[in-house]
Scaffold this active site. Structure first.
Site, PDB file in Angstrom:
ATOM      1  N   VAL A  16      -8.959  -1.934  -5.351  1.00  0.00           N
ATOM      2  CA  VAL A  16     -10.399  -2.243  -5.758  1.00  0.00           C
ATOM      3  C   VAL A  16     -11.108  -0.800  -5.802  1.00  0.00           C
ATOM      4  CG1 VAL A  16     -12.535  -3.188  -4.646  1.00  0.00           C
ATOM      5  CG2 VAL A  16     -10.279  -3.976  -4.243  1.00  0.00           C
ATOM      6  N   VAL A 133     -15.474 -12.251  -0.765  1.00  0.00           N
ATOM      7  CA  VAL A 133     -15.005 -13.617  -0.932  1.00  0.00           C
ATOM      8  C   VAL A 133     -14.959 -14.010  -2.645  1.00  0.00           C
ATOM      9  CG1 VAL A 133     -15.344 -16.144  -0.349  1.00  0.00           C
ATOM     10  CG2 VAL A 133     -16.171 -14.313   1.178  1.00  0.00           C
ATOM     11  N   GLY A 135     -13.742 -12.664  -4.845  1.00  0.00           N
ATOM     12  CA  GLY A 135     -13.751 -11.421  -5.798  1.00  0.00           C
ATOM     13  C   GLY A 135     -14.927 -11.143  -6.599  1.00  0.00           C
ATOM     14  N   ASP A 202      -6.050 -15.201   5.231  1.00  0.00           N
ATOM     15  CA  ASP A 202      -6.998 -14.720   4.385  1.00  0.00           C
ATOM     16  C   ASP A 202      -8.066 -15.530   4.028  1.00  0.00           C
ATOM     17  OD1 ASP A 202      -7.679 -12.515   2.005  1.00  0.00           O
ATOM     18  OD2 ASP A 202      -7.474 -14.410   1.180  1.00  0.00           O
ATOM     19  N   LYS A 206     -12.353 -15.795   4.728  1.00  0.00           N
ATOM     20  CA  LYS A 206     -13.197 -16.042   3.548  1.00  0.00           C
ATOM     21  C   LYS A 206     -14.144 -17.253   3.870  1.00  0.00           C
ATOM     22  CE  LYS A 206     -10.370 -13.780   0.085  1.00  0.00           C
ATOM     23  NZ  LYS A 206      -9.549 -14.349  -0.949  1.00  0.00           N
TER      24      LYS A 206
HETATM   25  N1  LIG Z   1      -7.301  -6.215  -4.107  1.00  0.00           N
HETATM   26  C1  LIG Z   1      -7.997  -7.139  -4.505  1.00  0.00           C
HETATM   27  O1  LIG Z   1      -7.921  -7.885  -5.399  1.00  0.00           O
HETATM   28  C2  LIG Z   1      -9.282  -7.564  -3.316  1.00  0.00           C
HETATM   29  C3  LIG Z   1      -9.962  -8.394  -3.851  1.00  0.00           C
HETATM   30  C4  LIG Z   1     -11.125  -9.053  -2.765  1.00  0.00           C
HETATM   31  C5  LIG Z   1     -11.514  -8.114  -1.742  1.00  0.00           C
HETATM   32  N2  LIG Z   1     -10.413  -6.999  -1.407  1.00  0.00           N
HETATM   33  C6  LIG Z   1     -10.546  -6.219  -0.237  1.00  0.00           C
HETATM   34  O2  LIG Z   1     -10.780  -4.918  -0.530  1.00  0.00           O
HETATM   35  C7  LIG Z   1     -10.407  -3.891   0.251  1.00  0.00           C
HETATM   36  C8  LIG Z   1      -9.368  -2.835  -0.322  1.00  0.00           C
HETATM   37  O3  LIG Z   1      -8.392  -3.715  -0.760  1.00  0.00           O
HETATM   38  P1  LIG Z   1      -7.320  -3.068  -1.960  1.00  0.00           P
HETATM   39  O4  LIG Z   1      -6.628  -4.171  -2.606  1.00  0.00           O
HETATM   40  O5  LIG Z   1      -7.674  -2.008  -2.819  1.00  0.00           O
HETATM   41  O6  LIG Z   1      -6.275  -2.208  -0.875  1.00  0.00           O
HETATM   42  P2  LIG Z   1      -5.193  -1.193  -1.226  1.00  0.00           P
HETATM   43  O7  LIG Z   1      -4.854  -1.222  -2.574  1.00  0.00           O
HETATM   44  O8  LIG Z   1      -4.113  -1.331  -0.161  1.00  0.00           O
HETATM   45  O9  LIG Z   1      -6.005   0.158  -0.851  1.00  0.00           O
HETATM   46  C9  LIG Z   1      -6.363   0.431   0.288  1.00  0.00           C
HETATM   47  C10 LIG Z   1      -7.030   2.119   0.137  1.00  0.00           C
HETATM   48  O10 LIG Z   1      -7.413   2.460   1.502  1.00  0.00           O
HETATM   49  C11 LIG Z   1      -6.791   3.710   1.849  1.00  0.00           C
HETATM   50  N3  LIG Z   1      -6.355   3.907   3.153  1.00  0.00           N
HETATM   51  C12 LIG Z   1      -5.612   3.209   3.848  1.00  0.00           C
HETATM   52  N4  LIG Z   1      -5.821   3.698   5.029  1.00  0.00           N
HETATM   53  C13 LIG Z   1      -6.647   4.602   5.367  1.00  0.00           C
HETATM   54  C14 LIG Z   1      -7.136   5.562   6.265  1.00  0.00           C
HETATM   55  N5  LIG Z   1      -6.958   5.605   7.483  1.00  0.00           N
HETATM   56  N6  LIG Z   1      -8.239   6.381   5.833  1.00  0.00           N
HETATM   57  C15 LIG Z   1      -8.587   6.592   4.486  1.00  0.00           C
HETATM   58  N7  LIG Z   1      -8.252   5.727   3.540  1.00  0.00           N
HETATM   59  C16 LIG Z   1      -7.163   4.838   3.682  1.00  0.00           C
HETATM   60  C17 LIG Z   1      -5.542   3.583   1.136  1.00  0.00           C
HETATM   61  O11 LIG Z   1      -5.281   5.085   0.722  1.00  0.00           O
HETATM   62  P3  LIG Z   1      -3.785   5.546  -0.281  1.00  0.00           P
HETATM   63  O12 LIG Z   1      -4.271   4.973  -1.618  1.00  0.00           O
HETATM   64  O13 LIG Z   1      -3.872   6.980   0.008  1.00  0.00           O
HETATM   65  O14 LIG Z   1      -2.697   4.865   0.511  1.00  0.00           O
HETATM   66  C18 LIG Z   1      -5.816   2.862  -0.373  1.00  0.00           C
HETATM   67  O15 LIG Z   1      -6.453   3.988  -1.317  1.00  0.00           O
HETATM   68  C19 LIG Z   1      -9.710  -4.989   1.475  1.00  0.00           C
HETATM   69  O16 LIG Z   1     -10.454  -5.074   2.457  1.00  0.00           O
HETATM   70  C20 LIG Z   1      -9.290  -6.314   0.889  1.00  0.00           C
HETATM   71  O17 LIG Z   1      -9.243  -7.147   1.562  1.00  0.00           O
HETATM   72  C21 LIG Z   1      -9.236  -6.801  -2.152  1.00  0.00           C
END
Ligand SMILES: NC(=O)c1ccc[n+]([C@@H]2O[C@H](COP(=O)([O-])OP(=O)(O)OC[C@H]3O[C@@H](n4cnc5c(N)ncnc54)[C@H](OP(=O)(O)O)[C@@H]3O)[C@@H](O)[C@H]2O)c1
Length: 429
Positions: A16, A133, A135, A202, A206
């Site tokens: 994201v 919720v 997306g 999950d 939501k």
């Molecule tokens: N993916 C989706 O389609 C989607 C849809 C709706 C909502 N969400 C929500 O959006 C949020 C992010 O999801 P995502 O899919 O983008 O997750 P992700 O790809 O796993 O990315 C998580 C990010 O957080 C960073 N991170 C983890 N621990 C950290 C810390 N202690 N300090 C600073 N940064 C830290 C990671 O760093 P590194 O890159 O260095 O590892 C990474 O850049 C979540 O709450 C998820 O539920 C995601």
């Protein structure tokens, strides 16, 4: 709270976060309310990790809490994830510093939304979470803003794209759960640890958020009744199809005079119903209002592009200066969440039995159901190759869940029944 330049700190540069930074580089000077959005700090776990965008010119923070509290930004965007830990600490730090917060984090809002709403409102700043919720599909705004003039009776739908993808592939390709899950993990549609998705957690996060927005109560994830799709067998998908249904993971929240019932479980939807037709990774939601009637929305529930667009829409809202209650009403006036005992809920059901291939079995099952007060609506016996027994399947008329489970307990003890009957609810929408 309008400004010429909005300085934005972004913590989390994964799917994201990358989507958001790409969005803002495609739309330089993103200025939905006149002021311009500029990234003035980023944080992630690893500074050296290769990323699909250049962060070399952006101030880097090892600690997202330091970024959240930094005087060099006016708005904090949390895209780390997780209900506690750095995400919660950083959001609290930003709110305590009097900064608006935008997050995509459903776990955080579902589990700590009430206390964070109190903090945000005490500071007079917005806490927005459209991306949390569905997306990119605007369910949160619809309930919090567009439908606030109605009394919502229920919200129900498909809120997890990974589960919907798996169930759709099982149905269309005739493949087993484990096989499709492994493929989804290879293609990046499912996490290496898929528990949050396939376990229903999950979707429960939501629907807990939607319940709070719809009914004006505090989000209460702990009260949700949760069953995932990890126990779904291909046999049930095939038999449900023969009866004219598709199996979907349905999350629902219903309001009654007794309180609120929040549930996630695999459910049968009639094959021509919009929920059954929402295939692949799509999300879909029905909202039933007292005055507006029923609204149906469907769209992408995940992915960098759609989710980043929802985050950008929240940033735009902050930039316009509007501050609304975080949920449907001010945090101090949220109604207590009174959970309804699920065993009292009424509904139709699908039951599948594995029985010995001998005379009198069907009569024994039917009599036991009748004695327990369960009325059969339809009945199907298919010659399915299974050396261990013969599956029979039936659907019931509406019955209280407690009556149904008592009947299942009795049938499970019949000598001709080889395993505990499989129960799937038939969706009430
Ligand atoms: N993916 C989706 O389609 C989607 C849809 C709706 C909502 N969400 C929500 O959006 C949020 C992010 O999801 P995502 O899919 O983008 O997750 P992700 O790809 O796993 O990315 C998580 C990010 O957080 C960073 N991170 C983890 N621990 C950290 C810390 N202690 N300090 C600073 N940064 C830290 C990671 O760093 P590194 O890159 O260095 O590892 C990474 O850049 C979540 O709450 C998820 O539920 C995601």
């Amino acid at each position: 709270m309008t400004k010429d330049v909005w300085r934005i700190g972004v913590a989390g540069l994964g799917t994201v976060g990358a989507g958001l930074l790409n969005f803002l580089s495609d739309r330089p000077g993103f200025a939905p309310a006149g002021g311009q959005a500029v990234i003035t700090g980023v944080s992630a776990r690893s500074r050296s990790r290769p990323r699909p965008f250049d962060i070399s010119n952006l101030p880097w923070f090892d600690d997202p809490v330091a970024l959240a509290a930094s005087p060099d930004n006016d708005l904090f965007v949390e895209l780390i994830g997780g209900s506690d830990g750095p995400a919660k600490a950083a959001v609290e730090a930003a709110l305590n510093a009097g900064k608006p917060v935008v997050t995509a984090n459903k776990a955080l809002i579902a589990e700590h939304g009430a206390e964070l709403a109190l903090l945000a409102e005490s500071k007079g700043v917005p806490l927005l979470f459209e991306a949390a919720v569905m997306g990119g599909t605007p369910a949160v705004k619809m309930l919090r803003e567009a439908m606030v003039g109605d009394d919502i009776k229920s919200v129900a739908g498909i809120l997890n794209g990974t589960c919907n993808y798996i169930l759709t592939e099982m149905d269309s390709g005739g493949r087993a759960f484990a096989d499709v899950l492994a493929e989804a993990q290879r293609l990046g549609y499912a996490e290496s640890d898929p528990t949050m998705d396939v376990g229903g957690f999950d979707a429960a996060h939501k629907i807990s958020i939607l319940a709070a927005l719809a009914f004006g109560c505090a989000p209460t994830y702990a009260a949700a009744e949760i069953e995932g799709i990890d126990g779904i067998e291909l046999l049930d998908i095939k038999l449900a199809r023969d009866l004219g249904y598709r199996v979907k993971l349905v999350a629902s929240a219903d309001r009654s005079s007794d309180g609120v019932l929040v549930r996630v479980h695999p459910s049968l939807a009639p094959i021509n119903h919009p929920l059954a037709q929402a295939g692949g990774a799509l999300n879909a939601l029905f909202i039933e209002g007292t005055r507006i009637g029923t609204i149906y929305i469907q769209g992408p529930g995940a992915g960098a592009g759609p989710t980043a667009a929802a985050v950008a829409a929240d940033i735009a809202d902050v930039m316009t200066g509007a501050v609304r209650p975080v949920f449907q009403r001010p945090a101090g006036e949220l109604k207590p969440f009174t959970p309804v005992d699920p065993s009292k809920s009424m509904g139709r059901a699908y039951l599948r039995f594995l029985v010995k291939d001998e005379p009198g079995v069907i009569a024994a099952v039917s009599e036991t159901l009748a004695e327990a007060g369960v009325s059969i609506e339809s009945f199907l016996q298919k010659p399915v190759e299974n050396a261990d027994g013969v599956p029979i399947v039936l659907t019931t008329h509406a019955v209280a869940e407690s009556v149904l489970t008592a009947a299942i307990d009795r049938i499970a003890n019949l000598p001709s029944v080889l395993e505990r009957p499989r129960l799937l609810r038939i969706a009430r929408i």
